[in-house]
Design a protein around this motif. Structure first.
Motif, short mmCIF file in Angstrom:
data_model
loop_
_atom_site.label_atom_id
_atom_site.label_comp_id
_atom_site.label_asym_id
_atom_site.label_seq_id
_atom_site.Cartn_x
_atom_site.Cartn_y
_atom_site.Cartn_z
N ALA A 199 0.84 -1.21 0.00
CA ALA A 199 0.00 0.00 0.00
C ALA A 199 0.87 1.26 0.00
N LYS A 200 1.96 1.24 0.76
CA LYS A 200 2.88 2.39 0.78
C LYS A 200 3.52 2.58 -0.60
N PHE A 201 3.93 1.47 -1.23
CA PHE A 201 4.51 1.56 -2.57
C PHE A 201 3.50 2.20 -3.53
N CYS A 202 2.28 1.70 -3.51
CA CYS A 202 1.24 2.21 -4.42
C CYS A 202 0.97 3.69 -4.17
N PHE A 203 0.92 4.09 -2.92
CA PHE A 203 0.66 5.49 -2.58
C PHE A 203 1.79 6.40 -3.07
N VAL A 204 3.02 6.04 -2.73
CA VAL A 204 4.17 6.88 -3.07
C VAL A 204 4.43 6.88 -4.57
N LEU A 205 4.32 5.72 -5.21
CA LEU A 205 4.63 5.61 -6.64
C LEU A 205 3.42 5.92 -7.53
N GLU A 206 2.28 6.19 -6.90
CA GLU A 206 1.04 6.50 -7.61
C GLU A 206 0.73 5.45 -8.67
N CYS A 207 0.61 4.21 -8.20
CA CYS A 207 0.34 3.10 -9.11
C CYS A 207 -0.67 2.16 -8.46
N ASP A 208 -1.03 1.14 -9.19
CA ASP A 208 -1.97 0.13 -8.71
C ASP A 208 -1.21 -1.09 -8.22
N ILE A 209 -1.84 -1.89 -7.39
CA ILE A 209 -1.19 -3.09 -6.88
C ILE A 209 -0.76 -4.03 -8.01
N SER A 210 -1.51 -4.05 -9.09
CA SER A 210 -1.16 -4.91 -10.22
C SER A 210 0.10 -4.43 -10.94
N ASP A 211 0.50 -3.19 -10.69
CA ASP A 211 1.77 -2.71 -11.23
C ASP A 211 2.94 -3.23 -10.39
N ILE A 212 2.69 -3.49 -9.12
CA ILE A 212 3.74 -3.91 -8.19
C ILE A 212 3.93 -5.42 -8.18
N ILE A 213 2.83 -6.18 -8.16
CA ILE A 213 2.94 -7.64 -8.12
C ILE A 213 2.09 -8.26 -9.21
N SER A 214 2.57 -9.40 -9.72
CA SER A 214 1.88 -10.12 -10.78
C SER A 214 1.88 -11.61 -10.49
N TYR A 215 0.88 -12.29 -11.00
CA TYR A 215 0.81 -13.74 -10.93
C TYR A 215 1.21 -14.31 -12.28
#
Length: 84
Positions: A62-78
């Motif tokens: 959540a901190k990554f998404c907030f600071v980087l202004e992105c969605d969780i799907s940008d941070i992790i993938s299956y």
């Protein structure tokens, strides 16, 4: 159908991968800068950055998404297992 799937003990289901490095490169931000902006330890961010993390923490993501202004799907993938 979802109900037709059974989880077995030693089965390869695919994997979860961290794309943090790619997101950070697109935004031209270093690990050190992300440490300062999120308040997270360098070692924690480095594990996500290097894709060596074994347990994903929702607060960290959540901190990554907030600071980087992105969605969780940008941070992790299956990545599903490739069927042979």
């Amino acid at each position: 159908m979802v109900t037709d799937k059974i989880v077995l003990w030693n089965t390869d289901y695919g994997k979860i991968v961290s794309n943090l490095k790619l997101v950070m490169e697109k935004r031209n931000i270093s690990i050190y800068q992300l440490c300062r902006l999120t308040g997270l330890k360098f070692e924690v961010i480095k594990k996500y950055y290097d894709n060596t993390i074994t347990r994903y923490d929702s607060d960290v993501i959540a901190k990554f998404c907030f600071v980087l202004e992105c969605d969780i799907s940008d941070i992790i993938s299956y990545i599903p297992k490739i069927k042979v």
